[in-house]
Structures are given as structure tokens and as C-alpha cells.
Write a protein that holds these residues in place. Structure first.
Motif, short mmCIF file in Angstrom:
data_model
loop_
_atom_site.label_atom_id
_atom_site.label_comp_id
_atom_site.label_asym_id
_atom_site.label_seq_id
_atom_site.Cartn_x
_atom_site.Cartn_y
_atom_site.Cartn_z
N LEU A 150 -33.52 43.75 19.01
CA LEU A 150 -32.70 43.55 20.20
C LEU A 150 -33.42 42.79 21.30
CD1 LEU A 150 -30.86 46.98 20.27
CD2 LEU A 150 -29.95 44.77 19.60
N SER A 151 -34.59 42.22 20.99
CA SER A 151 -35.27 41.33 21.94
C SER A 151 -34.93 39.88 21.59
CB SER A 151 -36.80 41.52 21.86
OG SER A 151 -37.16 42.80 22.32
N ASP A 152 -34.85 39.04 22.63
CA ASP A 152 -34.53 37.65 22.34
C ASP A 152 -35.77 36.92 21.83
OD1 ASP A 152 -36.11 36.97 24.55
OD2 ASP A 152 -34.40 36.83 25.90
N TRP A 153 -35.55 35.70 21.34
CA TRP A 153 -36.64 34.95 20.72
C TRP A 153 -37.77 34.68 21.69
CZ3 TRP A 153 -37.50 34.65 15.80
CH2 TRP A 153 -36.44 34.73 14.90
N SER A 154 -37.46 34.38 22.94
CA SER A 154 -38.52 34.10 23.91
C SER A 154 -39.45 35.29 24.08
CB SER A 154 -37.90 33.71 25.26
OG SER A 154 -37.17 32.51 25.16
N THR A 155 -38.87 36.49 24.13
CA THR A 155 -39.68 37.70 24.28
C THR A 155 -40.60 37.89 23.08
OG1 THR A 155 -37.94 38.76 25.58
CG2 THR A 155 -39.58 40.20 24.56
N ARG A 156 -40.09 37.58 21.89
CA ARG A 156 -40.91 37.78 20.69
C ARG A 156 -41.98 36.71 20.52
NH1 ARG A 156 -35.92 39.42 18.44
NH2 ARG A 156 -35.49 37.38 17.56
N LEU A 157 -41.67 35.46 20.86
CA LEU A 157 -42.56 34.35 20.52
C LEU A 157 -43.59 34.03 21.59
CD1 LEU A 157 -40.04 31.82 18.90
CD2 LEU A 157 -41.29 33.69 17.83
N LEU A 158 -43.27 34.28 22.85
CA LEU A 158 -44.18 33.92 23.94
C LEU A 158 -45.22 35.01 24.17
CD1 LEU A 158 -41.65 32.41 26.54
CD2 LEU A 158 -42.92 31.24 24.72
N THR A 159 -46.37 34.60 24.71
CA THR A 159 -47.45 35.52 25.05
C THR A 159 -47.84 35.30 26.50
OG1 THR A 159 -49.33 34.07 24.55
CG2 THR A 159 -48.31 35.23 22.68
N PRO A 160 -48.71 36.16 27.07
CA PRO A 160 -49.13 35.95 28.46
C PRO A 160 -49.98 34.70 28.65
CG PRO A 160 -49.53 38.22 27.75
CD PRO A 160 -49.19 37.45 26.53
N ILE A 161 -50.41 34.05 27.58
CA ILE A 161 -51.25 32.87 27.68
C ILE A 161 -50.43 31.63 27.35
CG2 ILE A 161 -53.32 31.71 26.80
CD1 ILE A 161 -54.48 34.41 26.21
N ALA A 162 -50.35 30.68 28.25
CA ALA A 162 -49.62 29.44 28.02
C ALA A 162 -50.28 28.66 26.89
CB ALA A 162 -49.60 28.61 29.29
N GLY A 163 -49.45 28.22 25.95
CA GLY A 163 -49.97 27.48 24.80
C GLY A 163 -50.29 28.34 23.61
N LEU A 164 -50.13 29.66 23.72
CA LEU A 164 -50.32 30.57 22.59
C LEU A 164 -48.97 31.17 22.22
CD1 LEU A 164 -52.06 32.17 20.57
CD2 LEU A 164 -52.47 33.86 22.39
N LEU A 165 -48.46 30.81 21.04
CA LEU A 165 -47.16 31.26 20.57
C LEU A 165 -47.31 32.06 19.29
CD1 LEU A 165 -45.20 27.90 21.03
CD2 LEU A 165 -45.24 29.85 22.59
N LEU A 166 -46.36 32.97 19.05
CA LEU A 166 -46.36 33.80 17.84
C LEU A 166 -45.32 33.23 16.89
CD1 LEU A 166 -46.53 37.31 19.54
CD2 LEU A 166 -48.42 35.94 18.65
N CYS A 167 -45.77 32.57 15.83
CA CYS A 167 -44.82 31.90 14.93
C CYS A 167 -44.38 32.77 13.77
CB CYS A 167 -45.42 30.59 14.41
SG CYS A 167 -46.90 30.77 13.40
N GLY A 168 -44.85 34.02 13.72
CA GLY A 168 -44.42 34.93 12.66
C GLY A 168 -43.63 36.11 13.16
N ALA A 169 -43.19 36.06 14.41
CA ALA A 169 -42.56 37.21 15.06
C ALA A 169 -41.07 37.30 14.73
CB ALA A 169 -42.77 37.15 16.57
#
Length: 456
Positions: A416-435
Motif C-alpha cells: 500500500l506504499s506508492d512507488w516513490s516511497t519504495r524506490l527513493l532513499t534519503p540520499i539523492a542518486g541512490l535508488l532501490l531497483c528491487g523494491a
């Protein structure tokens, strides 16, 4: 000596990492895989007799990944596009669920006429909910339906939902296995929504289908696609730290001692491992919110069969007696024990086997994360007892801990979280591509992360 530079570094050489690397609209992309081979969740299992058991089932592979990366051009093929689900009970009693509603009704009627009458209505509600939720689970910005049924499903267990529709243990136990995706018990609140998520997926153009790829076709196709797009792949080396300053990525340290400069890192590892182990600047608040390590998990078994069971190649079998089997297994696994009965899903295929023989691959859950050799031997014995006397040869068993050593998967589900919540991290330029919302071979999170990363 100056540090080497890349436009993007992708952590992990499984399906998510390879999809992300192929989908990035960047030059000089590097994939770093800690093991000596690619694979992750799609990895194969070696058997002592020289056979290889490949990742057996796909049910969530993103259709846009297949289309946009032209994976069929690179060899993606399927042995079976729409597998029948067959629930097995003791005493040889079984029930099969196929895409043909009338065939399924006839199969269920042998157990319960009331359940047979309920099946078309249940399936219609399940697929209606799935289609309503598909935009939210499929793309960034998709709207979440706010009807009363969805609100109820958020807190409803799969067991309670199935109980409200069916009376037969055989029917409910067979359907409940899919509700365990993501590490939940079918008795936990929200697990009903996992059944909806499964039904929202599309394989081979069919909603809710489960397909069996031809050997290692998916992994091979992604590898060929990566080579065609000039993606550099390095195995046997890992990222030990993501370097950042003032909340922005600027490079990575490798286990080889190298420093690579980059402004974009896509990690296919879990949020927990990415932030705790690699990105120390993320801060205490981000780390404190992470879920604790799982106490239970899924084991995998591969087994050579000396003969081919009749009509076994087009079904996936679920062996579980009743819903209570799941509850007892979860309780035992959390206590570090193997229950007297543990639900098992298995498939049989002749791919890669000599004439007249076959390879069985199974998923067993829930089991303790750290299994003893005695527990592994017991699982093999139980599966063999389901084969009606078919003799078996070489066997490989991977415990949840063994699997975690090969790839990273924290078993979390986040429906029930949107994609931005799952993929983004507190560090700009670091993304989670397996979330993914539920851990599965999909590539959707990787495709979306790559699209975000390509605009940075």
C-alpha cells in the motif's frame, strides 16, 4: 591514479539489477555482482549428477520489461504459459484450478457442491479487485481505489477471506499458498491483499497466470540484452560502501579496493541492507524505521526423478492439508523447529534431464531461517513421499539462510506504499531497483527506478 568514472553503478546481478542496467538511458553503466555468477532470485540450483534445476516459475514478470527490452528477441521462451494449480491432500485426493471455470467447478464439486457454486463468484470478485488495483501497483502515480471492499481487505487475512467463501479444506489450503508471498502467514491481517496482487499480475498476456520459462531463458535473455547495450558486468566483486556528501551520491567503494566515481547508484538489495551496510550517511531515523530480520523463510529443493510422473509437467502442485497447517508451520518455524507438516509447492519438468527422467523443484514455507541438516533431510523425505513411488536421485536443499547468502531478499511486503516511497532513499542518486510490493521475479521496480534515474 585517478578513480574510474561511470554514469551509473547497479548493485546486484539478478533480474532487477540487469533490468535496471538495460533500461537506463545512460552510457557507461556498470553492474556489480558479489557472487561469481549472475542470477539472484532467478538463479539455478546445481545437482550432483550434473543436472541443473532452473528457476521454475514466473508469475509477476513485468510485461513492459519484456516489450521494451525486446526479451523475446534475445531468447526468452516459455515451456508452459499458464500452469494449472493442483492441490494435493493425503489419500490421493486432489483438486485442480485452471483458467477454464467450468473445469474448475467440476473439480471442486468432488469436494463440495457449495464451493463449486461459489468459485465463479469468488474468481470474479478477485479479478475485479485485481484490475482495480493494477494501476496503483503497475505505475508511478496510480490511484488506489477507496471502496469498502478494499478497505476491508487491508486488515483481512487470507484465511478469513477464504473461509468466508469456501467450506472445503482442500480448496482453501491450495489457494492459501499464494497468500504467503512476502513472508506473511495467511492468518495475518492484510494477507488477503496478496491474493489480489497475485491476480493483478500478467504473464504471457494472461491475467493471474503462472508460467514456466524454457530453462534459463530469462536470465540468458537479460544478459544478452545487457551486452547489446554495452553494459559492463563484473562478478566476484561487491560494493562495500556508497559514498555520499551532503546527502548526494558521488561514488562507491568496491571489495577489490577500487573507488568508482558516479552520481547514480541503483541497488537491487533490500532497503535494510542498502541503508545499514552501504549508505552510512542515511542517518539514524532512516535506519530505525527498518523492519527486523525475518525469523522464518522459504526453503528450496531440487530433485532428480528417475521417471516422469504422468501428467505432471503442466501443473504446479501445492501439498497442504488445511488452513491450520499453515498456522502450525508458522508457529513451529518461529520457534526454530520444523512442523510435522509444512506447505510445499512443487513443479516437475523434463527440461535439462536425460530421456525418461525429470527434475522436481519445490518451495517449502514456512521453515526456520537456519535449518539443520536433519531438517533438510526430513523435507526431502516428505516430498519423496508425495511422488507415489517415483524413485529419485540427486537432491539439493537450500535453507532460507543458504538462499540469503546467494542474493538479498528481506521478505518484506509493502502493498500500500506508492512507488516513490519504495524506490527513493534519503540520499539523492541512490535508488532501490528491487523494491517490489511483494518479493518476486518482476523487473517492474527496476524499470521504474531506471526511468527515474535516467532523468536525474
Amino acid at each position: 591514479m585517478s578513480a574510474k568514472s561511470y554514469e551509473a553503478v547497479v548493485i546486484g546481478g539478478g533480474v532487477s539489477g540487469l533490468v535496471a542496467a538495460c533500461a537506463l538511458k545512460r552510457k557507461r553503466v556498470l553492474v556489480v555482482e558479489a557472487r561469481n555468477r549472475l542470477g539472484g532470485l532467478a538463479d539455478s540450483m546445481a545437482l550432483a549428477e550434473g543436472f541443473t534445476a532452473h528457476a521454475s516459475l514466473l508469475y509477476a514478470l513485468d510485461p513492459l520489461v519484456v516489450k521494451e527490452l525486446k526479451l523475446s528477441k534475445y531468447g526468452l521462451k516459455f515451456a508452459v504459459r499458464d500452469m494449472v494449480l493442483t492441490g494435493l491432500g493425503h489419500g490421493g485426493r486432489s483438486v485442480s484450478f485452471s483458467r477454464d471455470v467450468h473445469d474448475t467447478v467440476r473439480a471442486i464439486a468432488a469436494h463440495s457442491r457449495a464451493d463449486a457454486e461459489a468459485w465463479p463468484l469468488f474468481r470474479a470478485e478477485l479479478f475485479t479487485l485485481a484490475r482495480a488495483m493494477r494501476p496503483f501497483w503497475g505505475e508511478v502515480g496510480g490511484k488506489t481505489p477507496r471502496d469498502e471492499t478494499l478497505e476491508r481487505l487491508k486488515s483481512l487475512s487470507a484465511a478469513a477471506w477464504l473461509d468466508s467463501w469456501f467450506e472445503s479444506d482442500a480448496v482453501k489450503a491450495a489457494l492459501a499458498f499464494d497468500a504467503c508471498d512476502g513472508g506473511l502467514s495467511p492468518f495475518e491481517p492484510g494477507s488477503a491483499l496478496i491474493l489480489v496482487w497475485r491476480a493483478a499480475q500478467e504473464m504471457s498476456g494472461l491475467q493471474g497466470a503462472v508460467a514456466q520459462p524454457q530453462g534459463a531463458a530469462l536470465l540468458d535473455a537479460l544478459t544478452q540484452c545487457a551486452k547489446a547495450r554495452n553494459v559492463e558486468i563484473r562478478t566476484g566483486v561487491s560494493v562495500t560502501q556508497v559514498m555520499s556528501q551532503d546527502g548526494v551520491v558521488h561514488g562507491v567503494f568496491l571489495s577489490s579496493g577500487e573507488i568508482l566515481m558516479t552520481r547514480l547508484v541503483l541497488s537491487s538489495l533490500s532497503r535494510r541492507r542498502t541503508l545499514r551496510a552501504l549508505a552510512s550517511e542515511a542517518g539514524f531515523d532512516a535506519l530505525a524505521s527498518l523492519a527486523p530480520d525475518a525469523a522464518v523463510g522459504e526453503a528450496r529443493v531440487a530433485m532428480v526423478l528417475k521417471s516422469v510422473p504422468p501428467a505432471a509437467q503442466f501443473s504446479r502442485f501445492v501439498a497442504a492439508e488445511r488452513l491450520e497447517t499453515y498456522a502450525a508451520a508458522w508457529s513451529s518455524a518461529r520457534a526454530g523447529k520444523l512442523a510435522d507438516e509444512v506447505p510445499v509447492e512443487f513443479v516437475v519438468s523434463t527440461m535439462g534431464a536425460p530421456p525418461g527422467q525429470a527434475i522436481l523443484t519445490a518451495r517449502v514455507r514456512p521453515v526456520p531461517v537456519a535449518m539443520t541438516e536433519a531438517m533438510k533431510a526430513e523435507l526431502v523425505s516428505r516430498i519423496a513421499n508425495r511422488l507415489d513411488g517415483v524413485p529419485h536421485g540427486a537432491v539439493t536443499v537450500l535453507s532460507p539462510k543458504d538462499i540469503a547468502d546467494g542474493h538479498d531478499d528481506d521478505g518484506a511486503q509493502d502493498l500500500l506504499s506508492d512507488w516513490s516511497t519504495r524506490l527513493l532513499t534519503p540520499i539523492a542518486g541512490l535508488l532501490l531497483c528491487g523494491a517490489e510490493p511483494v518479493p518476486a521475479i518482476s523487473g517492474r521496480a527496476a524499470r521504474i527506478a531506471a526511468a527515474i534515474g535516467s532523468t536525474k
